[in-house]
Motif scaffolding. Structure first.
Motif, PDB file in Angstrom:
ATOM      1  N   LYS A  43     -15.788   4.087 -34.987  1.00  0.00           N
ATOM      2  CA  LYS A  43     -16.032   3.773 -33.577  1.00  0.00           C
ATOM      3  C   LYS A  43     -14.773   3.799 -32.715  1.00  0.00           C
ATOM      4  CE  LYS A  43     -20.023   1.075 -34.899  1.00  0.00           C
ATOM      5  NZ  LYS A  43     -20.615  -0.251 -35.011  1.00  0.00           N
ATOM      6  N   SER A  44     -13.618   3.999 -33.325  1.00  0.00           N
ATOM      7  CA  SER A  44     -12.327   4.096 -32.625  1.00  0.00           C
ATOM      8  C   SER A  44     -12.056   2.932 -31.680  1.00  0.00           C
ATOM      9  CB  SER A  44     -12.231   5.421 -31.868  1.00  0.00           C
ATOM     10  OG  SER A  44     -12.212   6.499 -32.772  1.00  0.00           O
ATOM     11  N   LYS A  45     -12.444   1.727 -32.078  1.00  0.00           N
ATOM     12  CA  LYS A  45     -12.141   0.546 -31.268  1.00  0.00           C
ATOM     13  C   LYS A  45     -10.659   0.198 -31.363  1.00  0.00           C
ATOM     14  CE  LYS A  45     -16.712  -1.425 -31.506  1.00  0.00           C
ATOM     15  NZ  LYS A  45     -17.236  -2.260 -30.475  1.00  0.00           N
ATOM     16  N   TYR A  46     -10.058   0.545 -32.483  1.00  0.00           N
ATOM     17  CA  TYR A  46      -8.626   0.365 -32.689  1.00  0.00           C
ATOM     18  C   TYR A  46      -8.175   1.397 -33.712  1.00  0.00           C
ATOM     19  CZ  TYR A  46      -9.548  -2.048 -37.112  1.00  0.00           C
ATOM     20  OH  TYR A  46      -9.949  -2.357 -38.379  1.00  0.00           O
ATOM     21  N   LYS A  47      -6.862   1.514 -33.903  1.00  0.00           N
ATOM     22  CA  LYS A  47      -6.321   2.561 -34.783  1.00  0.00           C
ATOM     23  C   LYS A  47      -5.670   1.974 -36.025  1.00  0.00           C
ATOM     24  CE  LYS A  47      -7.499   5.735 -31.869  1.00  0.00           C
ATOM     25  NZ  LYS A  47      -8.806   6.261 -31.941  1.00  0.00           N
ATOM     26  N   TRP A  48      -5.323   2.840 -36.940  1.00  0.00           N
ATOM     27  CA  TRP A  48      -4.914   2.514 -38.298  1.00  0.00           C
ATOM     28  C   TRP A  48      -3.427   2.233 -38.482  1.00  0.00           C
ATOM     29  CZ3 TRP A  48      -1.432   6.236 -38.844  1.00  0.00           C
ATOM     30  CH2 TRP A  48      -1.656   7.464 -38.217  1.00  0.00           C
ATOM     31  N   THR A  49      -2.676   2.038 -37.462  1.00  0.00           N
ATOM     32  CA  THR A  49      -1.250   1.766 -37.629  1.00  0.00           C
ATOM     33  C   THR A  49      -1.034   0.486 -38.433  1.00  0.00           C
ATOM     34  OG1 THR A  49      -1.303   0.671 -35.487  1.00  0.00           O
ATOM     35  CG2 THR A  49      -0.508   2.947 -35.528  1.00  0.00           C
ATOM     36  N   LEU A  50       0.016   0.461 -39.228  1.00  0.00           N
ATOM     37  CA  LEU A  50       0.352  -0.719 -40.031  1.00  0.00           C
ATOM     38  C   LEU A  50       1.350  -1.626 -39.317  1.00  0.00           C
ATOM     39  CD1 LEU A  50       0.839   0.808 -43.602  1.00  0.00           C
ATOM     40  CD2 LEU A  50      -1.084  -0.561 -42.784  1.00  0.00           C
ATOM     41  N   ASP A  69      -3.421 -11.252 -49.734  1.00  0.00           N
ATOM     42  CA  ASP A  69      -4.343 -10.908 -50.820  1.00  0.00           C
ATOM     43  C   ASP A  69      -5.128  -9.638 -50.515  1.00  0.00           C
ATOM     44  OD1 ASP A  69      -5.777 -12.344 -48.844  1.00  0.00           O
ATOM     45  OD2 ASP A  69      -7.209 -13.122 -50.298  1.00  0.00           O
ATOM     46  N   VAL A  70      -5.435  -9.386 -49.248  1.00  0.00           N
ATOM     47  CA  VAL A  70      -6.128  -8.152 -48.868  1.00  0.00           C
ATOM     48  C   VAL A  70      -5.205  -6.955 -49.074  1.00  0.00           C
ATOM     49  CG1 VAL A  70      -7.192  -6.902 -46.945  1.00  0.00           C
ATOM     50  CG2 VAL A  70      -7.674  -9.328 -47.257  1.00  0.00           C
ATOM     51  N   CYS A  71      -3.935  -7.083 -48.665  1.00  0.00           N
ATOM     52  CA  CYS A  71      -2.962  -5.998 -48.857  1.00  0.00           C
ATOM     53  C   CYS A  71      -2.777  -5.687 -50.339  1.00  0.00           C
ATOM     54  CB  CYS A  71      -1.607  -6.374 -48.251  1.00  0.00           C
ATOM     55  SG  CYS A  71      -1.575  -6.268 -46.472  1.00  0.00           S
ATOM     56  N   LYS A  72      -2.672  -6.713 -51.145  1.00  0.00           N
ATOM     57  CA  LYS A  72      -2.473  -6.510 -52.576  1.00  0.00           C
ATOM     58  C   LYS A  72      -3.663  -5.773 -53.198  1.00  0.00           C
ATOM     59  CE  LYS A  72       0.679 -10.370 -53.193  1.00  0.00           C
ATOM     60  NZ  LYS A  72       1.849  -9.744 -53.799  1.00  0.00           N
ATOM     61  N   LYS A  73      -4.857  -6.158 -52.810  1.00  0.00           N
ATOM     62  CA  LYS A  73      -6.053  -5.487 -53.319  1.00  0.00           C
ATOM     63  C   LYS A  73      -6.064  -4.019 -52.880  1.00  0.00           C
ATOM     64  CE  LYS A  73     -10.988  -6.339 -53.773  1.00  0.00           C
ATOM     65  NZ  LYS A  73     -12.105  -7.226 -53.412  1.00  0.00           N
ATOM     66  N   HIS A  99       2.291  11.248 -54.169  1.00  0.00           N
ATOM     67  CA  HIS A  99       3.474  11.495 -53.347  1.00  0.00           C
ATOM     68  C   HIS A  99       3.005  11.987 -51.982  1.00  0.00           C
ATOM     69  CE1 HIS A  99       7.642  12.205 -52.497  1.00  0.00           C
ATOM     70  NE2 HIS A  99       7.349  13.422 -52.094  1.00  0.00           N
ATOM     71  N   ILE A 100       2.986  11.092 -51.002  1.00  0.00           N
ATOM     72  CA  ILE A 100       2.527  11.421 -49.655  1.00  0.00           C
ATOM     73  C   ILE A 100       3.634  11.048 -48.681  1.00  0.00           C
ATOM     74  CG2 ILE A 100       0.795  10.980 -47.876  1.00  0.00           C
ATOM     75  CD1 ILE A 100      -1.126  10.155 -50.108  1.00  0.00           C
ATOM     76  N   LEU A 101       4.048  12.000 -47.845  1.00  0.00           N
ATOM     77  CA  LEU A 101       5.128  11.768 -46.895  1.00  0.00           C
ATOM     78  C   LEU A 101       4.635  11.532 -45.477  1.00  0.00           C
ATOM     79  CD1 LEU A 101       7.496  14.565 -48.209  1.00  0.00           C
ATOM     80  CD2 LEU A 101       7.695  12.102 -48.605  1.00  0.00           C
ATOM     81  N   VAL A 102       3.432  11.994 -45.180  1.00  0.00           N
ATOM     82  CA  VAL A 102       2.852  11.851 -43.846  1.00  0.00           C
ATOM     83  C   VAL A 102       1.440  11.303 -44.019  1.00  0.00           C
ATOM     84  CG1 VAL A 102       2.145  13.068 -41.753  1.00  0.00           C
ATOM     85  CG2 VAL A 102       4.223  13.755 -42.927  1.00  0.00           C
ATOM     86  N   ALA A 103       1.060  10.359 -43.196  1.00  0.00           N
ATOM     87  CA  ALA A 103      -0.269   9.734 -43.191  1.00  0.00           C
ATOM     88  C   ALA A 103      -0.446   8.743 -44.330  1.00  0.00           C
ATOM     89  CB  ALA A 103      -1.393  10.769 -43.178  1.00  0.00           C
ATOM     90  N   GLU A 104       0.624   8.363 -45.005  1.00  0.00           N
ATOM     91  CA  GLU A 104       0.526   7.345 -46.049  1.00  0.00           C
ATOM     92  C   GLU A 104       0.105   6.008 -45.444  1.00  0.00           C
ATOM     93  OE1 GLU A 104       4.458   6.711 -44.273  1.00  0.00           O
ATOM     94  OE2 GLU A 104       3.360   8.510 -44.813  1.00  0.00           O
ATOM     95  N   ASP A 105       0.504   5.757 -44.201  1.00  0.00           N
ATOM     96  CA  ASP A 105       0.090   4.524 -43.537  1.00  0.00           C
ATOM     97  C   ASP A 105      -1.395   4.538 -43.220  1.00  0.00           C
ATOM     98  OD1 ASP A 105       0.641   6.574 -41.737  1.00  0.00           O
ATOM     99  OD2 ASP A 105       1.619   5.297 -40.274  1.00  0.00           O
ATOM    100  N   ALA A 106      -1.925   5.687 -42.848  1.00  0.00           N
ATOM    101  CA  ALA A 106      -3.365   5.791 -42.574  1.00  0.00           C
ATOM    102  C   ALA A 106      -4.165   5.528 -43.845  1.00  0.00           C
ATOM    103  CB  ALA A 106      -3.707   7.168 -42.009  1.00  0.00           C
ATOM    104  N   LEU A 107      -3.705   6.066 -44.953  1.00  0.00           N
ATOM    105  CA  LEU A 107      -4.397   5.855 -46.228  1.00  0.00           C
ATOM    106  C   LEU A 107      -4.339   4.383 -46.634  1.00  0.00           C
ATOM    107  CD1 LEU A 107      -5.872   6.915 -48.708  1.00  0.00           C
ATOM    108  CD2 LEU A 107      -3.634   7.465 -49.706  1.00  0.00           C
ATOM    109  N   THR A 108      -3.171   3.776 -46.520  1.00  0.00           N
ATOM    110  CA  THR A 108      -3.041   2.358 -46.865  1.00  0.00           C
ATOM    111  C   THR A 108      -3.935   1.510 -45.976  1.00  0.00           C
ATOM    112  OG1 THR A 108      -0.816   2.659 -47.725  1.00  0.00           O
ATOM    113  CG2 THR A 108      -1.425   0.426 -47.064  1.00  0.00           C
ATOM    114  N   PHE A 109      -3.939   1.800 -44.668  1.00  0.00           N
ATOM    115  CA  PHE A 109      -4.791   1.013 -43.778  1.00  0.00           C
ATOM    116  C   PHE A 109      -6.267   1.249 -44.071  1.00  0.00           C
ATOM    117  CE2 PHE A 109      -7.146  -0.256 -40.079  1.00  0.00           C
ATOM    118  CZ  PHE A 109      -6.686  -1.552 -39.951  1.00  0.00           C
ATOM    119  N   PHE A 110      -6.623   2.449 -44.493  1.00  0.00           N
ATOM    120  CA  PHE A 110      -8.001   2.756 -44.880  1.00  0.00           C
ATOM    121  C   PHE A 110      -8.489   1.740 -45.909  1.00  0.00           C
ATOM    122  CE2 PHE A 110     -11.104   5.042 -47.506  1.00  0.00           C
ATOM    123  CZ  PHE A 110     -11.908   5.649 -46.564  1.00  0.00           C
ATOM    124  N   TYR A 111      -7.668   1.512 -46.940  1.00  0.00           N
ATOM    125  CA  TYR A 111      -8.025   0.543 -47.975  1.00  0.00           C
ATOM    126  C   TYR A 111      -8.000  -0.892 -47.453  1.00  0.00           C
ATOM    127  CZ  TYR A 111      -7.927   4.030 -51.697  1.00  0.00           C
ATOM    128  OH  TYR A 111      -8.201   5.096 -52.504  1.00  0.00           O
TER     129      TYR A 111
END
Length: 172
Positions: free
Chosen positions: A81-88, A96-100, A109-121
């Motif tokens: 819904k793009s109410k907010y974005k995935w920046t960390l 505990d949520v971050c650890k999970k 080995h990801i150099l770009v968009a690693e933050d998007a993937l982490t925020f996805f989880y």
């Protein structure tokens, strides 16, 4: 993240800074009204003579959603819904949520968009989100490090292509 022993975690890019009172203010705010993700404002420091349009696009991209989200709407609010974005860097998270989230990721080995993937989880495992519309607490140095619209070369192209690894992981 794995070594963290505190109740909350914040991320920062190496070329940026936070306001002197950021941790204290954010700790008080997340304790006052607990959530898994507390999203806050940033200050943009234009270090490369970027256009006002570019600065405004970034400001719109990183702004907190003016509200609360619960359950699956934390994830959907960002990724559907793009109410907010995935920046960390402009959020404080329950540790505990971050650890999970970190334990759920495959070692890649990801150099770009690693933050998007982490925020996805992180968003997937979070049950609550709130936007905090107070003063900017993170100083984003636009034009230093990886931001700022640099000319592309072979090395930069390789880095950009590594983002596809993050996208494929999110699709899985």
């Amino acid at each position: 993240v794995e070594a963290a022993t505190g109740k909350y975690i914040m991320f920062s890019d190496a070329d940026d800074t936070i306001e002197k009172d950021a941790c204290e203010l954010l700790y008080k705010e997340i304790e006052r009204k607990p959530v898994d993700i507390l999203h806050f404002n940033i200050n943009i420091i234009n270090e490369c003579s970027a256009s006002e349009n570019d600065i405004n696009l970034l400001r719109d991209f990183v702004k907190p959603y003016n509200g609360k989200l619960y359950g699956k709407n934390v994830f959907l609010g960002c990724f559907n819904k793009s109410k907010y974005k995935w920046t960390l860097y402009n959020k404080i998270f329950k540790a505990d949520v971050c650890k999970k989230a970190i334990h759920s990721q495959k070692d890649m080995h990801i150099l770009v968009a690693e933050d998007a993937l982490t925020f996805f989880y992180i968003a997937y495992y979070s049950n609550s989100y709130r936007g905090y519309l107070g003063k900017g607490l993170y100083n984003y140095c636009y034009g230093r490090g990886g931001s700022g619209g640099k000319l592309i070369n072979l090395e930069l192209l390789k880095r950009q292509c590594s983002a596809s690894h993050a996208v494929r992981a999110m699709e899985r």
